[in-house]
Design an enzyme around this catalytic site. Structure first.
Site, PDB file in Angstrom:
ATOM      1  N   CYS A 170       0.823  -1.197  -0.035  1.00 45.50           N
ATOM      2  CA  CYS A 170       0.003  -0.290  -0.015  1.00 45.50           C
ATOM      3  C   CYS A 170       0.956   1.100   0.023  1.00 45.50           C
ATOM      4  O   CYS A 170       2.033   1.337   0.608  1.00 45.50           O
ATOM      5  CB  CYS A 170      -1.072   0.004   1.093  1.00 45.50           C
ATOM      6  N   ARG A 172       5.013   0.279  -6.114  1.00 43.50           N
ATOM      7  CA  ARG A 172       5.159  -0.456  -5.070  1.00 43.50           C
ATOM      8  C   ARG A 172       4.041  -1.735  -5.151  1.00 43.50           C
ATOM      9  O   ARG A 172       4.100  -2.616  -4.445  1.00 43.50           O
ATOM     10  CB  ARG A 172       4.296   0.348  -3.842  1.00 43.50           C
ATOM     11  N   TRP A 176      -2.995  -2.659  -1.673  1.00 43.18           N
ATOM     12  CA  TRP A 176      -2.660  -4.014  -2.028  1.00 43.18           C
ATOM     13  C   TRP A 176      -3.330  -4.734  -1.269  1.00 43.18           C
ATOM     14  O   TRP A 176      -3.118  -4.926  -0.084  1.00 43.18           O
ATOM     15  CB  TRP A 176      -1.074  -4.165  -1.960  1.00 43.18           C
ATOM     16  N   ASN A 213      -1.489   1.438   5.871  1.00 41.34           N
ATOM     17  CA  ASN A 213      -0.597   0.329   5.330  1.00 41.34           C
ATOM     18  C   ASN A 213      -0.151  -0.572   6.458  1.00 41.34           C
ATOM     19  O   ASN A 213       0.239   0.123   7.352  1.00 41.34           O
ATOM     20  CB  ASN A 213       0.822   1.129   4.714  1.00 41.34           C
ATOM     21  N   GLY A 214      -0.318  -1.869   6.293  1.00 42.44           N
ATOM     22  CA  GLY A 214      -0.107  -2.757   7.225  1.00 42.44           C
ATOM     23  C   GLY A 214      -1.113  -3.653   7.477  1.00 42.44           C
ATOM     24  O   GLY A 214      -1.960  -3.965   6.778  1.00 42.44           O
ATOM     25  N   GLU A 259      18.007 -16.701  -9.447  1.00 38.98           N
ATOM     26  CA  GLU A 259      17.628 -15.523  -9.737  1.00 38.98           C
ATOM     27  C   GLU A 259      17.061 -15.260 -11.128  1.00 38.98           C
ATOM     28  O   GLU A 259      15.998 -14.489 -11.313  1.00 38.98           O
ATOM     29  CB  GLU A 259      18.817 -14.420  -9.266  1.00 38.98           C
ATOM     30  N   LYS A 309      13.178 -13.784 -12.012  1.00 34.56           N
ATOM     31  CA  LYS A 309      12.854 -12.768 -12.692  1.00 34.56           C
ATOM     32  C   LYS A 309      11.899 -12.971 -13.773  1.00 34.56           C
ATOM     33  O   LYS A 309      11.011 -12.569 -13.975  1.00 34.56           O
ATOM     34  CB  LYS A 309      14.047 -12.197 -13.532  1.00 34.56           C
ATOM     35  N   GLU A 346       8.573 -13.750 -12.304  1.00 36.99           N
ATOM     36  CA  GLU A 346       7.828 -12.753 -11.835  1.00 36.99           C
ATOM     37  C   GLU A 346       7.081 -11.754 -12.727  1.00 36.99           C
ATOM     38  O   GLU A 346       6.184 -11.215 -12.544  1.00 36.99           O
ATOM     39  CB  GLU A 346       8.872 -11.681 -10.987  1.00 36.99           C
ATOM     40  N   HIS A 405      18.599 -35.834 -10.952  1.00 34.68           N
ATOM     41  CA  HIS A 405      17.939 -36.277  -9.626  1.00 34.68           C
ATOM     42  C   HIS A 405      16.475 -35.860  -9.487  1.00 34.68           C
ATOM     43  O   HIS A 405      15.601 -35.786  -8.493  1.00 34.68           O
ATOM     44  CB  HIS A 405      18.610 -35.763  -8.252  1.00 34.68           C
ATOM     45  N   LYS A 450       6.340  -3.872  -4.059  1.00 38.12           N
ATOM     46  CA  LYS A 450       7.881  -3.635  -4.250  1.00 38.12           C
ATOM     47  C   LYS A 450       8.446  -3.726  -2.813  1.00 38.12           C
ATOM     48  O   LYS A 450       9.342  -4.307  -2.458  1.00 38.12           O
ATOM     49  CB  LYS A 450       7.962  -2.068  -4.681  1.00 38.12           C
TER      50      LYS A 450
HETATM   51  O1  M6R Z   1      13.087  -5.103  -0.135  1.00 38.67           O
HETATM   52  P1  M6R Z   1      13.745  -6.551   0.014  1.00 38.67           P
HETATM   53  O2  M6R Z   1      14.995  -6.532  -0.891  1.00 38.67           O
HETATM   54  O3  M6R Z   1      13.572  -6.921   1.463  1.00 38.67           O
HETATM   55  O4  M6R Z   1      12.747  -7.478  -0.847  1.00 38.67           O
HETATM   56  C1  M6R Z   1      12.771  -8.701  -0.714  1.00 38.67           C
HETATM   57  C2  M6R Z   1      11.934  -9.470  -1.914  1.00 38.67           C
HETATM   58  O5  M6R Z   1      10.572  -9.126  -1.631  1.00 38.67           O
HETATM   59  C3  M6R Z   1      12.249  -9.143  -3.290  1.00 38.67           C
HETATM   60  O6  M6R Z   1      13.741  -9.242  -3.592  1.00 38.67           O
HETATM   61  C4  M6R Z   1      11.507  -9.678  -4.345  1.00 38.67           C
HETATM   62  O7  M6R Z   1      11.547 -10.939  -4.395  1.00 38.67           O
HETATM   63  C5  M6R Z   1      11.472  -9.046  -5.908  1.00 38.67           C
HETATM   64  N1  M6R Z   1      10.273  -8.788  -6.198  1.00 38.67           N
HETATM   65  C6  M6R Z   1      12.276  -9.811  -6.555  1.00 38.67           C
HETATM   66  O8  M6R Z   1      12.536  -9.328  -7.951  1.00 38.67           O
END
Ligand code: M6R
Length: 614
Positions: free
Chosen positions: A2, A27, A75, A101-102, A487, A491, A494, A510, A609
């Site tokens: 949020c 965000r 959100w 937010n929270g 990673e 990517k 996501e 395996h 975010k």
């Molecule tokens: O702000 P942070 O690095 O603590 O966030 C951790 C994850 O939420 C963040 O890396 C998330 O996996 C990203 N969307 C990856 O692209």
């Protein structure tokens, strides 16, 4: 997650709020809303499912007058994304409007209590409980709003950043925070509120970061008044934010993600500036110098992080164990916080977070602190909650990262971890000087090599077009490149919503090999290092099963070129630094596949975010 924006001053609030919401779009959110108050005590709330542009359209023919207002991007956590559940929420008297937010964890209990008192609810949210509770206390106890807010917040379990408007007081916003970020911008006879500084920096660079349990009374024409939950005054330093508008705009790129991928050479220069000397043969990290006694000889190091930052942590483990000979464990912060870890004052916990606001990572820090560990933060967002909760740390200095998919923060984190491992290894005498100088040298050459790699973007774009058909991808790597495979897969999933798995290449036989056929592309990081021959065999096994291979190889490697369907060449570097180069083509591959599939790259569905709730 949020986003919160607020304004009080002489300007019309609505345009400031809308612009601010747009700055917070990165965000991640699913609905948006605004509450406006004018000097005729006319409080109006407009909200809608969808984007800020939908809100603008909805409010286009409505009265948006007023020099005070609060606005929100939601959100969804409690209740589906719709205009009813969108914020702001009004209290039963119609006097108060709140944005939040929270998560209010004991909302069900409080809601039941309020319902028993006859209060009717209009949404499924936890947030509405809070505003109803505040109004109930205010009217029942006949208190002022600040007192009601203080009492209500004492009854609440959970996390909150809130802002409240009171119809009867068109000169005031009350804001408070606990475990969710909130920043107040201080202008000339005006104040701004933001979940972070991005909606504020256009107007002022003077900000105050609220601390946990702070309640700010923001009154037009008066100095800021901040008290804690017990009504004790709290002091805050006014900080100057060092972010400029161009850093939070796209600067000619179609997406923030692409801009951030291309910024990486400069970001890493910024990250290393003042830490690696001009001769590129020494590293100075002030956090290590200042905290030698805690850092030089720990029993072990535990790295806690989530998502991409966790992947950087895996690379950090290899670097620290190699250069410092200290055992390192890497934990998901979300698991760590609910475990009963054996930690004591001889342990160092490294918390990695781009946003500095991730709820699980913050909770992991609190747990480790309670058990006596020394906490080192590696963060990007300056002044955010995690750097403030740690004992020491190093910022990665890559500038604001707006795209939800983390790119430049990842390479910034790996760079800081490399510098940390090198500097600590030197202090401990566990790395020989020749290797120390060689790796620093190689590190300082990474930005130039990244530039060279980015020149291959058209080639990677062409490759990506061939693979948009796939529903599943496998990513393989070994050693330092195993986290790169994880990673790369993250990517892709996501932003393109294609299922992708990362694996250590040798694990393929395996289990995952059962999935391999002509429908499933495999991305293999096969650089010329100590495990090259073994990865080469894996590629042969994949080809024998007719899958297409995209290989990330060292420059001039014709052996893999002859086997693979597509090849991306990496400039040569030290093996331990390969992740800094190998991750770039994987970021670009994910980006171009997502674009070719027409996906919303910067704001992928369901993602946020800053993950400020559990
Ligand atoms: O702000 P942070 O690095 O603590 O966030 C951790 C994850 O939420 C963040 O890396 C998330 O996996 C990203 N969307 C990856 O692209």
């Amino acid at each position: 997650m949020c986003g919160i924006v607020g304004y009080i001053g002489k300007r019309e609030a609505y345009p400031v709020l809308i612009k601010g919401l747009k700055r917070l779009e990165y965000r991640g959110y699913d609905s948006a809303g605004v509450a406006l108050l004018n000097d005729k005590n006319n409080l109006r709330v407009y909200k809608t499912k969808g984007k800020v542009a939908d809100l603008e359209q909805y409010a286009a023919d409505k009265d948006t007058s007023g020099c005070i207002g609060i606005a929100h991007t939601r959100w969804a956590t409690h209740g589906e994304p719709n205009s009813n559940n969108a914020h702001p929420h009004m209290s039963f008297s119609g006097d108060l409007a709140i944005i939040h937010n929270g998560i209010i964890e004991n909302y069900a209990f409080l809601k039941k209590l309020l319902q028993q008192k006859g209060i009717k609810f209009n949404s499924n949210t936890d947030t509405e409980v809070l505003v109803q509770l505040i109004d109930y206390i205010r009217t029942k106890k006949k208190t002022d709003l600040l007192t009601a807010v203080r009492i209500a917040l004492r009854a609440v379990i959970g996390a909150y950043a809130i802002a409240i408007l009171d119809k009867n007081n068109p000169d005031q916003i009350i804001a408070a925070r606990k475990s969710s970020p909130l920043v107040i911008g201080i202008g000339q006879d005006e104040f701004f509120l933001g979940s972070d500084a991005s909606p504020i920096i256009e107007y002022t660079d003077k900000v105050i970061y609220l601390d946990d349990k702070d309640i700010a009374v923001i009154t037009k024409g008066k100095p800021l008044d901040i008290v804690d939950i017990n009504n004790e005054k709290t002091d805050h330093e006014v900080k100057t934010v060092d972010i400029n508008i161009s850093q939070i705009e796209k600067g000619g790129f179609p997406h923030f993600m692409l801009k951030e991928i291309f910024e990486q050479p400069d970001c890493l220069k910024d990250c290393m500036r003042g830490r690696i000397n001009v001769e590129a043969d020494n590293i100075v990290l002030s956090a290590i110098i200042d905290n030698r006694k805690h850092l030089i000889n720990p029993r072990r190091i535990i790295i806690v992080a989530c998502g991409t930052s966790w992947h950087a942590g895996l690379i950090g483990k290899l670097l620290i164990e190699d250069f410092c000979q200290i055992p390192v464990e890497v934990e998901y912060a979300s698991e760590f916080r609910y475990s009963n870890p054996v930690i004591n004052s001889q342990d160092v916990v490294i918390a990695i977070s781009q946003s500095g606001e991730t709820a699980d990572t913050l909770a992991a820090i609190e747990l480790a602190k309670k058990k006596g560990a020394f906490i080192y933060g590696i963060c990007n967002a300056i002044g955010s909650s995690i750097p403030r909760a740690t004992h020491t740390g190093s910022y990665i200095h890559v500038g604001p990262e707006i795209g939800v998919a983390s790119t430049k923060a990842f390479t910034g984190q790996v760079t800081v971890l490399a510098m940390l491992a090198l500097a600590l290894g030197k202090e401990r005498g566990t790395i020989d000087n020749m290797k120390y100088v060689k790796v620093i040298n190689a590190l300082s050459e990474i930005p130039a090599k990244m530039e060279h790699l980015l020149e291959q973007s058209d080639n990677i774009k062409d490759i990506s077009r061939i693979f948009t058909y796939a529903h599943n991808f496998l990513y393989l790597g070994r050693g330092y490149n195993y986290p790169v495979a994880l990673e790369g897969a993250l990517k892709l999933k996501e932003i393109s919503y294609i299922h992708a798995e990362g694996y250590p290449a040798a694990e393929m036989k395996h289990g995952p090999i059962a999935l391999i056929d002509e429908e499933m592309p495999v991305v293999v990081v096969a650089t010329k290092n100590i495990l090259y021959d073994k990865v080469l065999s894996n590629i042969q096994e994949i080809k024998a099963r007719h899958a297409r291979v995209i290989a990330i190889v060292s420059e001039g490697d014709d052996t893999v070129r002859n086997l693979a369907d597509a090849v991306i060449e990496l400039p040569q570097t030290e093996e331990c630094l390969e992740p800094l180069l190998a991750s770039l083509p994987l970021q670009m591959l994910a980006y171009y596949i997502a674009v070719a599939k027409g996906k919303d790259v910067d704001q992928p569905r369901n993602l946020a975010k800053s993950v400020t709730v559990e």
